[in-house]
Design an enzyme around this catalytic site. Structure first.
Site, short mmCIF file in Angstrom:
data_model
loop_
_atom_site.label_atom_id
_atom_site.label_comp_id
_atom_site.label_asym_id
_atom_site.label_seq_id
_atom_site.Cartn_x
_atom_site.Cartn_y
_atom_site.Cartn_z
N GLU A 60 17.16 68.46 116.29
CA GLU A 60 18.40 68.18 117.18
C GLU A 60 19.72 69.14 116.68
O GLU A 60 20.62 68.36 115.34
CB GLU A 60 18.74 67.56 117.48
CG GLU A 60 19.23 67.53 119.33
CD GLU A 60 20.00 65.35 119.88
OE1 GLU A 60 20.64 66.13 120.51
OE2 GLU A 60 18.42 65.37 119.75
N ARG A 291 7.28 57.82 109.75
CA ARG A 291 8.69 58.59 108.97
C ARG A 291 9.25 57.99 108.23
O ARG A 291 8.21 56.87 107.18
CB ARG A 291 10.32 58.26 109.91
CG ARG A 291 10.19 56.74 110.51
CD ARG A 291 11.82 57.17 110.66
NE ARG A 291 11.95 57.13 112.04
CZ ARG A 291 12.55 58.67 112.33
NH1 ARG A 291 13.97 58.76 111.43
NH2 ARG A 291 12.49 58.83 114.04
N LYS A 301 21.38 59.03 111.16
CA LYS A 301 22.65 59.39 111.39
C LYS A 301 23.99 58.91 111.62
O LYS A 301 25.06 59.37 111.07
CB LYS A 301 21.87 60.91 112.86
CG LYS A 301 21.49 62.06 112.39
CD LYS A 301 21.69 62.68 113.99
CE LYS A 301 20.06 64.32 113.63
NZ LYS A 301 19.43 64.21 114.41
P1 ATP Z 1 17.66 61.56 116.03
O1 ATP Z 1 17.94 59.90 116.15
O2 ATP Z 1 19.75 62.44 116.77
O3 ATP Z 1 17.28 61.70 117.20
P2 ATP Z 1 15.99 62.68 113.86
O4 ATP Z 1 16.80 62.25 112.62
O5 ATP Z 1 15.25 62.26 115.16
O6 ATP Z 1 17.51 62.12 114.46
P3 ATP Z 1 16.07 65.36 114.87
O7 ATP Z 1 16.95 66.21 114.57
O8 ATP Z 1 15.65 65.32 116.99
O9 ATP Z 1 16.54 64.09 114.40
O10 ATP Z 1 14.51 65.26 114.06
C1 ATP Z 1 13.81 66.59 113.99
C2 ATP Z 1 12.34 66.29 113.51
O11 ATP Z 1 12.80 65.45 112.28
C3 ATP Z 1 11.84 65.23 114.19
O12 ATP Z 1 10.65 65.69 114.37
C4 ATP Z 1 11.45 64.17 113.83
O13 ATP Z 1 10.27 63.00 114.28
C5 ATP Z 1 11.48 64.67 112.48
N1 ATP Z 1 12.44 63.23 111.67
C6 ATP Z 1 13.67 62.75 111.73
N2 ATP Z 1 13.71 61.67 110.50
C7 ATP Z 1 13.15 61.62 109.92
C8 ATP Z 1 11.91 61.23 109.14
N3 ATP Z 1 12.99 59.77 108.20
N4 ATP Z 1 10.87 60.44 108.12
C9 ATP Z 1 10.08 61.53 109.12
N5 ATP Z 1 10.08 63.12 109.71
C10 ATP Z 1 11.53 62.84 110.70
MG MG Z 2 14.88 62.80 117.50
#
Ligand code: ATP
Ligand code: MG
Length: 585
Positions: A60, A291, A301
């Site tokens: 995102e 994660r 974030k």
């Molecule tokens: P938000 O809480 O704003 O959704 P987010 O960290 O999930 O934040 P995204 O931009 O939606 O951000 O994440 C993009 C991809 O990265 C998603 O597929 C998410 O699952 C993966 N991702 C985010 N944080 C982690 C993490 N700590 N470990 C592994 N994958 C992650």
């Molecule tokens: Mg997300």
């Protein structure tokens, strides 16, 4: 050898097992990647038929990528690479009202920096708004969706709890004709935000709350950065995401564990659309993994934004930030990041990874690629009383001990040198082999010197150290090794040294789990995470170019800062010390 090459073949894991079983069972054999029936024909991904699997990374664009995203990027792009597939980069911009340009550019840069390539497959969720809208009309016509006019509060109250079923909305039995009429009027902007929502008609008594008639479209009178003012209804993320995957012919839709409870809806939705011939089979399969959690690091974030906005760090790309732009400035390498991603693996169980594992991966790669140089970080003068004041001569230092083919470089030697303050003790501690009155040491790549003593200022600080050199002891000359000494010190010639700003970075937090319990995470900030010093570098470092990496002997790995370095005036950032010395001072 590259860090990736060393790793092959990659360790297997449950996702690889699923993919291998799918491929062995010929799941995608009949699939036409390029074309598909129904409205989705217009968009099927740009890659040809030989392709075996298709994954995606769907950020995102509302923040900078961090180490956790790197895990997901390496996983998705890595699987595509290893199984003869393609990985799409897709911006999940279902939410209007967010300024995204800065983030989009940074995300593109970071994925490229990590070494991955989406070829021509860069997409936006908003590319599919027209399909999503059509699919929603289809769901209404076939009785799978209805317009609900309850307020948000009523909907929440009727949703039930984990132990109690939900209650049907009074609008649940609205006819498809009436819902369709309302939905179309929602679309043309007849109603204010929140007046109605479109909901899937599934089961208000489902034990899975996500199946209790989830909202799939809402009214939002907002301008979208890609579609402008065309839309005043926007799809919910949980409705949009499966459709994006299906329209792009994604085979394995890999996400983090918090989406596990959404999978039944993901499957329900795609099944309904496939039944109606709007999507082709086989449908994408959602697979969840745990994660990344790293000790001494925050990946939320919201908290990262707070660190930047309140000035606890210098910027998003502050070398202490766990962002990929920060990692890059810190001097971390993409190879080291990929090595880290392989080492931590993927699983479904939540676990904490120790930050030192990431540092070790960087050391491993940097040890391989970083030329050696000399820098004195905490200087004190060493004066060689019996060396001519007007003389200087070259000493030769090897550029890389494991790579003799990289040769040697000349380092000028003269009467006055800079050495580390800690390399002299007036009264030696037990086991101290460096300079103290009467002791001899080797000046690395140069001569053996015998220490006379130190000179102090009025406050008792050592201002200079005196010694005498042995003219027949120069490294590399016959007989030089007849001198047996225990200390081997680094130095730079004072007249030739280049003074430069060096930033000594360390962990941003001093607690393994910042903000654990009820503590404010800001209380766990490491007060000593950035120290700026002026160091004396060997002359050849003066011409270091931005992003060149070096090992400063005995001190660690350093990189010329990519933003602040100027021609003939590099600024160096410490990437990582030579050994893990955290907490062991
Ligand atoms: P938000 O809480 O704003 O959704 P987010 O960290 O999930 O934040 P995204 O931009 O939606 O951000 O994440 C993009 C991809 O990265 C998603 O597929 C998410 O699952 C993966 N991702 C985010 N944080 C982690 C993490 N700590 N470990 C592994 N994958 C992650
Ligand atoms: Mg997300």
């Amino acid at each position: 050898m590259s860090a990736d090459a060393k790793l092959s073949p990659p360790a297997t894991n449950f996702i690889r097992n699923i993919i291998e079983a799918d491929l062995a069972g010929g799941k995608y054999a009949a699939r036409r990647w390029g074309g598909r029936p129904g409205p989705a024909q217009a968009h099927a991904g740009a890659t040809p038929d030989e392709e075996k699997i298709r994954t995606r990374f769907p950020p995102e664009p509302n923040g900078y990528l961090h180490y956790g995203h790197a895990k997901s990027i390496c996983l998705n792009f890595g699987l595509a690479r290893d199984y003869g597939g393609v990985c799409h980069l897709r911006f999940d911009d279902t939410n209007p009202e967010k300024e995204e340009k800065e983030y989009v550019e940074s995300i593109i840069d970071s994925v490229k920096w990590l070494g991955f390539d989406w070829r021509e497959n860069l997409y936006h969720a908003s590319d599919y708004f027209a399909w999503m809208y059509e699919f929603a009309e289809y769901l209404i016509r076939t009785g799978h969706a209805y317009v609900d006019s309850q307020s948000a509060d009523e909907m929440r109250a009727n949703r039930g709890t984990l132990t109690e079923p939900g209650r049907d909305s009074p609008n649940r039995e609205r006819s498809p004709e009436e819902s369709l009429d309302l939905f179309r009027r929602m679309k043309i902007g007849e109603f204010p935000d929140g007046a109605h929502v479109l909901r899937a008609r599934i089961d208000m008594a489902s034990p899975n709350l996500n199946l209790r008639d989830p909202a799939i479209y809402r009214i939002r009178h907002a301008s979208h950065h890609n579609t402008g003012d065309i839309w005043c209804v926007y799809p919910m993320y949980t409705y949009a995401h499966p459709i994006e995957d299906a329209l792009e012919n994604i085979t394995h839709s890999i996400c983090t564990l918090e989406f596990e409870d959404q999978r039944p809806f993901y499957d329900w939705l795609l099944e309904r659309l496939a039944e109606g011939g709007l999507l082709q089979r086989p449908l994408p399969q959602q697979i969840e993994f745990s994660r990344l959690n790293l000790t001494y690091v925050l990946l939320s974030k919201r908290k990262l934004i707070q660190l930047v906005e309140e000035g606890h760090v210098d910027a998003w790309d502050d070398p202490r930030m766990p962002t990929l732009v920060g990692a890059r400035r810190r001097g971390f390498t993409p190879e080291g990041m990929r090595l880290f991603a392989e080492r931590i693996g993927v699983s479904k169980s939540d676990s904490w990874i120790d930050f030192s594992l990431l540092e070790d991966c960087m050391r491993e790669h940097l040890n391989e690629i970083a030329p050696r140089r000399i820098a004195v970080l905490d200087p004190v003068k060493l004066i060689i009383d019996n060396y001519p004041a007007d003389l200087s001569e070259d000493c030769f230092a090897q550029n890389h001990p494991q790579h003799p083919e990289l040769g040697k470089r000349a380092m000028p030697f003269s009467r006055e040198l800079w050495i580390e303050r800690e390399d002299f003790m007036e009264v030696p501690a037990k086991g101290y082999f460096r300079l103290f009155p009467g002791n001899s040491v080797r000046l690395r790549y140069g001569y053996v010197v015998k220490c006379g003593g130190g000179v102090k200022d009025a406050d008792g600080n050592i201002t200079e150290v005196h010694c005498e050199y042995m003219p027949d002891s120069k490294s590399g000359t016959p007989g030089a090794d007849t001198y047996k000494v225990k200390g081997n010190l680094h130095w730079v010639s004072a007249a030739h040294a280049h003074a430069a700003e060096v930033r000594l970075y360390d962990r941003l937090f001093s607690a393994a789990s910042p903000g654990a319990g009820d503590r404010d995470f800001l209380q766990d900030l490491n007060a000593d995470s950035k120290r700026v010093i002026t160091a004396y570098l060997e002359a050849s470092l003066k011409d270091a170019k931005a992003e060149e990496r070096y090992q400063f002997e005995r001190h660690g790995y350093f990189v010329a800062d990519r933003i602040d370095s100027l021609p003939a005036a590099p600024v160096f950032n410490r990437t990582v010390t030579l050994r893990d010395s955290w907490g062991k001072t």
